[in-house]
Write a protein that holds these residues in place. Structure first.
Motif, mmCIF file in Angstrom:
data_model
loop_
_atom_site.group_PDB
_atom_site.id
_atom_site.type_symbol
_atom_site.label_atom_id
_atom_site.label_comp_id
_atom_site.label_asym_id
_atom_site.label_seq_id
_atom_site.Cartn_x
_atom_site.Cartn_y
_atom_site.Cartn_z
ATOM 1 N N PHE A 158 0.850 -1.196 0.000
ATOM 2 C CA PHE A 158 0.000 0.000 0.000
ATOM 3 C C PHE A 158 0.884 1.242 0.000
ATOM 4 O O PHE A 158 1.400 1.673 1.028
ATOM 5 N N LEU A 159 1.076 1.778 -1.208
ATOM 6 C CA LEU A 159 1.940 2.952 -1.360
ATOM 7 C C LEU A 159 1.122 4.015 -2.094
ATOM 8 O O LEU A 159 1.257 4.198 -3.309
ATOM 9 N N PRO A 160 0.200 4.672 -1.371
ATOM 10 C CA PRO A 160 -0.706 5.602 -2.065
ATOM 11 C C PRO A 160 0.022 6.801 -2.663
ATOM 12 O O PRO A 160 1.013 7.271 -2.106
ATOM 13 N N SER A 161 -0.481 7.241 -3.816
ATOM 14 C CA SER A 161 0.100 8.441 -4.438
ATOM 15 C C SER A 161 -0.700 9.656 -3.956
ATOM 16 O O SER A 161 -1.761 9.516 -3.330
ATOM 17 N N GLU A 162 -0.209 10.822 -4.309
ATOM 18 C CA GLU A 162 -0.858 12.092 -3.913
ATOM 19 C C GLU A 162 -2.315 12.138 -4.343
ATOM 20 O O GLU A 162 -3.159 12.703 -3.652
ATOM 21 N N VAL A 169 -13.108 2.519 3.574
ATOM 22 C CA VAL A 169 -12.013 1.555 3.789
ATOM 23 C C VAL A 169 -12.425 0.616 4.920
ATOM 24 O O VAL A 169 -12.850 1.067 5.988
ATOM 25 N N HIS A 170 -12.293 -0.670 4.654
ATOM 26 C CA HIS A 170 -12.587 -1.687 5.667
ATOM 27 C C HIS A 170 -11.255 -2.279 6.130
ATOM 28 O O HIS A 170 -10.530 -2.877 5.336
ATOM 29 N N ILE A 171 -10.936 -2.074 7.409
ATOM 30 C CA ILE A 171 -9.682 -2.593 7.976
ATOM 31 C C ILE A 171 -10.034 -3.800 8.844
ATOM 32 O O ILE A 171 -10.700 -3.662 9.870
ATOM 33 N N ASP A 172 -9.571 -4.971 8.389
ATOM 34 C CA ASP A 172 -9.969 -6.218 9.078
ATOM 35 C C ASP A 172 -8.722 -7.106 9.207
ATOM 36 O O ASP A 172 -8.593 -8.118 8.517
ATOM 37 N N CYS A 173 -7.774 -6.665 10.064
ATOM 38 C CA CYS A 173 -6.497 -7.388 10.105
ATOM 39 C C CYS A 173 -5.983 -7.622 11.527
ATOM 40 O O CYS A 173 -4.782 -7.798 11.740
ATOM 41 N N ASP A 174 -6.841 -7.596 12.477
ATOM 42 C CA ASP A 174 -6.644 -8.154 13.831
ATOM 43 C C ASP A 174 -5.660 -7.477 14.785
ATOM 44 O O ASP A 174 -6.026 -7.154 15.898
ATOM 45 N N TRP A 175 -4.376 -7.347 14.394
ATOM 46 C CA TRP A 175 -3.360 -6.965 15.393
ATOM 47 C C TRP A 175 -2.971 -5.475 15.322
ATOM 48 O O TRP A 175 -3.296 -4.785 14.360
ATOM 49 N N TYR A 176 -2.186 -5.054 16.323
ATOM 50 C CA TYR A 176 -1.811 -3.643 16.489
ATOM 51 C C TYR A 176 -1.080 -3.055 15.261
ATOM 52 O O TYR A 176 -1.518 -2.048 14.700
ATOM 53 N N ASP A 177 0.047 -3.667 14.871
ATOM 54 C CA ASP A 177 0.897 -3.059 13.831
ATOM 55 C C ASP A 177 0.171 -2.832 12.499
ATOM 56 O O ASP A 177 0.224 -1.723 11.951
ATOM 57 N N VAL A 179 -3.028 -2.658 11.900
ATOM 58 C CA VAL A 179 -4.142 -1.704 12.057
ATOM 59 C C VAL A 179 -3.582 -0.278 12.141
ATOM 60 O O VAL A 179 -4.083 0.638 11.483
ATOM 61 N N LEU A 180 -2.506 -0.111 12.918
ATOM 62 C CA LEU A 180 -1.906 1.221 13.039
ATOM 63 C C LEU A 180 -1.425 1.715 11.676
ATOM 64 O O LEU A 180 -1.694 2.855 11.281
ATOM 65 N N PHE A 181 -0.738 0.837 10.940
ATOM 66 C CA PHE A 181 -0.215 1.229 9.629
ATOM 67 C C PHE A 181 -1.365 1.610 8.687
ATOM 68 O O PHE A 181 -1.325 2.666 8.049
ATOM 69 N N VAL A 186 -4.350 5.448 5.554
ATOM 70 C CA VAL A 186 -5.573 5.834 4.836
ATOM 71 C C VAL A 186 -6.132 7.159 5.339
ATOM 72 O O VAL A 186 -6.815 7.853 4.594
ATOM 73 N N SER A 187 -5.815 7.517 6.584
ATOM 74 C CA SER A 187 -6.371 8.777 7.098
ATOM 75 C C SER A 187 -5.893 9.961 6.242
ATOM 76 O O SER A 187 -6.578 10.970 6.137
ATOM 77 N N ARG A 188 -4.746 9.787 5.585
ATOM 78 C CA ARG A 188 -4.206 10.872 4.747
ATOM 79 C C ARG A 188 -4.914 10.965 3.399
ATOM 80 O O ARG A 188 -4.853 11.986 2.735
ATOM 81 N N CYS A 189 -5.532 9.864 2.965
ATOM 82 C CA CYS A 189 -6.162 9.923 1.634
ATOM 83 C C CYS A 189 -7.661 9.623 1.676
ATOM 84 O O CYS A 189 -8.248 9.266 0.657
ATOM 85 N N LEU A 190 -8.262 9.795 2.851
ATOM 86 C CA LEU A 190 -9.710 9.600 2.971
ATOM 87 C C LEU A 190 -10.416 10.899 2.587
ATOM 88 O O LEU A 190 -10.030 11.974 3.053
#
Ligand SMILES: C[S@@+](CC[C@H](N)C(=O)[O-])C[C@H]1O[C@@H](n2cnc3c(N)ncnc32)[C@H](O)[C@@H]1O
Length: 237
Positions: A158-162, A169-177, A179-181, A186-190
């Motif tokens: 996941f290397l979003p461009s400008e 966005v649905h984040i469904d990946c269980d653990w801390y790292d 989810v944080l990433f 995505v908060s930057r491109c929402l």
């Protein structure tokens, strides 16, 4: 007593509005989402589409592809992007609590069972191929233009461009790292008015801590509700 329970379950099901595709992926055992989360995910999808919030739809954490198929099916002219390692889930770290480590131990020892006691997705030989076939079965072609699947660690794929924008966005990946990433990125491109749904907020302590950390650092993100999963909206400008 049994009949009463069955009647109340049927009533609950009727109240939750679900498109046929969601009922079918649940019937086919392609998703871990319980009914309430599937209905809530679908309601958020309908909301961003009705409000014409600009941007694509993405999912981080696809497993057998069930919730992704529901999202991709309603994408309209938007793109759907799905991210997953398509193999064994990467391990939790010391930022996760015992709930995650206990769960991972079962998986690593080869003792996990899958949906309705079927094969656990992490033990499937060609999970990517299986997911592509499931998409096709639902009339969705993974053409890597309108429907894009990226195999590998989120941190590498996941290397979003400008110019990248997301409405849901649905984040469904269980653990801390992860989810944080994912939430930080995505908060930057929402888009304003866009929504992020975090499936495991009530399931894993690490996931909840990651979400709370990102929310504390981003005034533009608002936690609208935490049931049946976390629903976070970017404030309209
Ligand atoms: C709970 S499952 C997703 C369930 C799915 N959304 C459904 O409808 O049932 C979590 C998925 O996230 C993937 N995953 C977790 N961490 C990851 C990471 N860092 N990079 C890529 N995939 C990851 C796992 O391998 C697994 O396929």
């Amino acid at each position: 007593m049994f009949q009463k329970l069955r009647r109340s379950l049927t009533k609950r099901r009727q109240k939750l509005s679900l498109p046929p595709v969601a009922r079918e992926v649940m019937r086919d055992g392609l998703t871990y989402l319980p009914l309430e989360r599937m209905a809530s995910l679908n309601a958020e999808l309908e909301r961003v589409v009705a409000q014409d919030v600009p941007g694509d739809i993405a999912e981080f954490g696809m497993a057998l592809g069930g919730s992704a198929i529901v999202l991709a099916k309603s994408r309209g002219k938007r793109r759907f992007l799905g991210f997953d390692v398509f193999g064994r889930i990467p391990p939790p770290t010391d930022r996760d609590a015992s709930d995650a480590h206990n769960r991972f131990k079962v998986i690593a020892e080869g003792k996990s069972t899958g949906i309705r006691d079927g094969e656990y997705y992490g033990y499937v030989d060609d999970l990517y191929g299986r997911v592509v076939s499931s998409f096709e079965k639902f009339g969705l072609s993974v053409d890597n233009q309108s429907i894009i699947l990226r195999k590998g660690l989120f941190q590498e794929t996941f290397l979003p461009s400008e110019s990248d924008r997301f409405c849901l966005v649905h984040i469904d990946c269980d653990w801390y790292d992860p989810v944080l990433f994912c939430l930080t990125s995505v908060s930057r491109c929402l888009s304003p008015g866009g929504v992020v749904i975090v499936d495991d907020y009530n399931d894993y302590e690490g996931c909840r801590n990651a979400v709370d950390k990102v929310l504390a650092e981003n005034a533009s993100l608002r936690l609208e509700r935490t049931l049946p999963h976390a629903v976070i909206r970017k404030q309209p400008v």
